[in-house]
Design a protein around this motif. Structure first.
Motif, short mmCIF file in Angstrom:
data_model
loop_
_atom_site.label_atom_id
_atom_site.label_comp_id
_atom_site.label_asym_id
_atom_site.label_seq_id
_atom_site.Cartn_x
_atom_site.Cartn_y
_atom_site.Cartn_z
N TRP A 11 -5.13 0.70 6.89
CA TRP A 11 -5.96 0.70 5.68
C TRP A 11 -5.87 -0.67 5.00
O TRP A 11 -6.87 -1.28 4.62
N TRP A 38 -11.44 -8.47 -4.93
CA TRP A 38 -10.93 -9.18 -3.75
C TRP A 38 -10.07 -10.37 -4.14
O TRP A 38 -9.06 -10.65 -3.49
N LYS A 97 -7.69 -3.48 6.89
CA LYS A 97 -9.14 -3.53 6.65
C LYS A 97 -9.44 -4.22 5.33
O LYS A 97 -10.36 -5.02 5.22
N LYS A 98 -8.64 -3.90 4.32
CA LYS A 98 -8.88 -4.49 3.00
C LYS A 98 -8.56 -5.98 3.01
O LYS A 98 -9.29 -6.79 2.47
N LEU A 145 -6.83 -8.85 -5.15
CA LEU A 145 -6.06 -8.34 -4.02
C LEU A 145 -5.47 -9.49 -3.22
O LEU A 145 -4.31 -9.48 -2.84
N ALA A 185 -11.13 -7.96 5.19
CA ALA A 185 -12.56 -7.66 5.04
C ALA A 185 -13.39 -8.91 4.80
O ALA A 185 -13.03 -9.78 4.02
N TYR A 221 0.88 -1.17 0.00
CA TYR A 221 0.00 0.00 0.00
C TYR A 221 0.92 1.22 0.00
O TYR A 221 1.83 1.30 0.82
N GLU A 261 -2.54 -0.68 -3.60
CA GLU A 261 -3.44 0.47 -3.72
C GLU A 261 -2.64 1.74 -3.44
O GLU A 261 -1.74 1.74 -2.61
#
Ligand SMILES: Nc1ncnc2c1ncn2[C@@H]1O[C@H](COP(=O)(O)OP(=O)(O)OP(=O)(O)O)[C@@H](O)[C@H]1O
Ligand SMILES: [Mg+2]
Length: 413
Positions: free
Chosen positions: A377, A401, A380-381, A404, A384, A77, A183
């Motif tokens: 951040w 998803w 959380k991703k 990712l 999730a 990230y 991201e």
């Protein structure tokens, strides 16, 4: 979904690159496995101005973080800043049909896609589109519409845009080091993750992250983002003022600011003196500390006045029950909170990242808010889980998803 992940964050600041590797586990604080902090070269006011130098600084910080962690970073990230950032609030709509089926993720995506349909010049791109709340038919203030029944779904979203070239330069610097970007995250959004409480987010707060080259603003209330802005002024400007006014080289001015600076000059005894080298002179020259602090106070006041004006211009000043949270390296300056209280006329607190598990206590310094927030951040991703997965919906294994997850899995030992 696995409950244990290794993720990496790269904060590209004007003065320092900070790379973190952490283990994220559901229900537990992030465990920091490696940190790499290096001075940043090739950046000005949050934007890359020399790709080679910036790439090199990032490379050194990555290697430094990898060593203690035992992992090779392949995916991270990554933060972005700079005055090219713009933001606006947009609404989007999606028809659900005859109101005889539950709302699925695809409906949310369609509504958000509609909100993102803003005119953009060829050199701009959308960086984030963050849903704030939904309306189903006449019912407002819905936070999670998945599984609910309705005819018409509306989303209110905060859409953040940036210069395509500035963002591509960041991606290139990271990819030059064989790291893919999971991201790109706007710096103040990441800082919010590290320092704001849920109550502040609900009741209304302005986060101000004052770094070396930029001052970042994020306004959050009702749990959602309402305004984000990056001002191209930061702590470097205070040091520059000292250098210009007193004819002192920048590194000495920077050092004096950190060691002796105070944002309320009158609180410094008149008799206090300090020594600094000067241009054209030999050895050091004596200066009154109060004189130095007057320069600091003037610039800090001007910076807050600029942010204060913007907060009023966008019409959100009356919504900030929780006031202001200051973070970023410059928030460590003595007296800065007093000046912020004076300018904003509302409560001000200093925000630092909470201490994290692992051996790296120094990450509680406010200059690490963005880097720590990037990991939050990412956490959380990565972790999730949808609360509702109606029959027939792809859920977390669909599109983004899946991509990712497979990307994160490439972060291998
Ligand atoms: N104790 C201190 N007193 C005053 N200033 C400080 C102190 N500690 C750090 N700073 C200032 O904080 C700034 C660096 O902050 P930070 O590390 O948050 O910036 P950055 O993330 O590299 O840059 P940016 O976010 O603006 O791109 C420098 O100007 C530095 O002089
Ligand atoms: Mg920063």
């Amino acid at each position: 979904m696995a409950s244990d992940r290794i993720i990496a964050a790269i904060d590209i600041g004007t003065t320092k690159i900070c790379v973190l590797v952490g283990r994220v586990t559901q229900g537990r604080p992030i465990q920091i496995l490696g940190t790499g902090i290096m001075p940043a070269n090739g950046l000005s006011k949050g934007v890359i101005t020399d790709i080679e130098q910036a790439s090199e600084s990032i490379r050194e910080a990555i290697r430094k973080a990898e060593r203690p962690s035992g992992y090779t970073i392949r995916n991270a990230y990554v933060s972005v800043g700079g005055a090219h950032i713009g933001s606006q609030n947009c609404d989007g709509v999606a028809a659900i049909g005859r109101g005889d089926r539950p709302i699925i993720r695809d409906d949310l995506d369609r509504a958000l896609e509609n909100a993102r349909a803003i005119p953009l010049s060829h050199n701009r791109q959308i960086l984030h589109s963050i849903p704030r709340e939904y309306t189903i038919d006449e019912q407002r203030n819905i936070k999670n519409p998945l599984g609910m029944i309705g005819y018409r779904l509306e989303v209110e979203a905060h859409v953040i845009t940036g210069s395509r070239t500035a963002i591509q330069n960041i991606v290139r610097c990271v990819e030059d080091n064989n790291v893919q970007t999971a991201e790109i995250v706007l710096q103040p959004l990441a800082s919010c993750e590290a320092v704001l409480t849920d109550d502040e987010r609900r009741q209304g707060v302005a986060l101000i992250d004052i770094g070396g080259g930029t001052t970042d603003l994020a306004i959050v209330f009702g749990g959602g983002f309402w305004e984000t802005k990056v001002f191209p002024v930061g702590g470097n400007h205070i040091s520059n003022d000292i250098g210009w006014a007193l004819h002192v080289p920048f590194p000495a001015a920077e050092d004096a600011k950190v060691r002796y600076g105070h944002a309320v000059a009158s609180e410094v005894p008149e008799s206090d003196m300090l020594e600094m080298p000067v241009f054209g002179g030999e050895g050091h020259q004596r200066f009154s500390r109060r004189q130095l602090c007057q320069l600091v106070e003037e610039r800090v006041t001007e910076m807050f006045e600029m942010v204060h004006k913007h907060v009023h211009d966008v019409g959100v000043a009356d919504y900030l029950a929780a006031g202001i949270v200051l973070t970023g390296g410059c928030s460590d300056l003595s007296g800065i909170r007093t000046v912020a209280e004076r300018v904003f006329g509302m409560p001000v607190r200093l925000g630092s990242p909470q201490s994290m598990a692992g051996r790296f206590e120094s990450l509680t310094n406010p200059k690490f808010a963005t880097a720590v927030g990037l990991l939050e951040w990412g956490r959380k991703k990565a972790l999730a889980e949808p609360t509702v997965t109606p029959e027939g919906e792809a859920g977390p294994d669909g599109g983004f998803w899946w991509w990712l997850r497979s990307a994160l899995n490439r972060l291998a030992p």
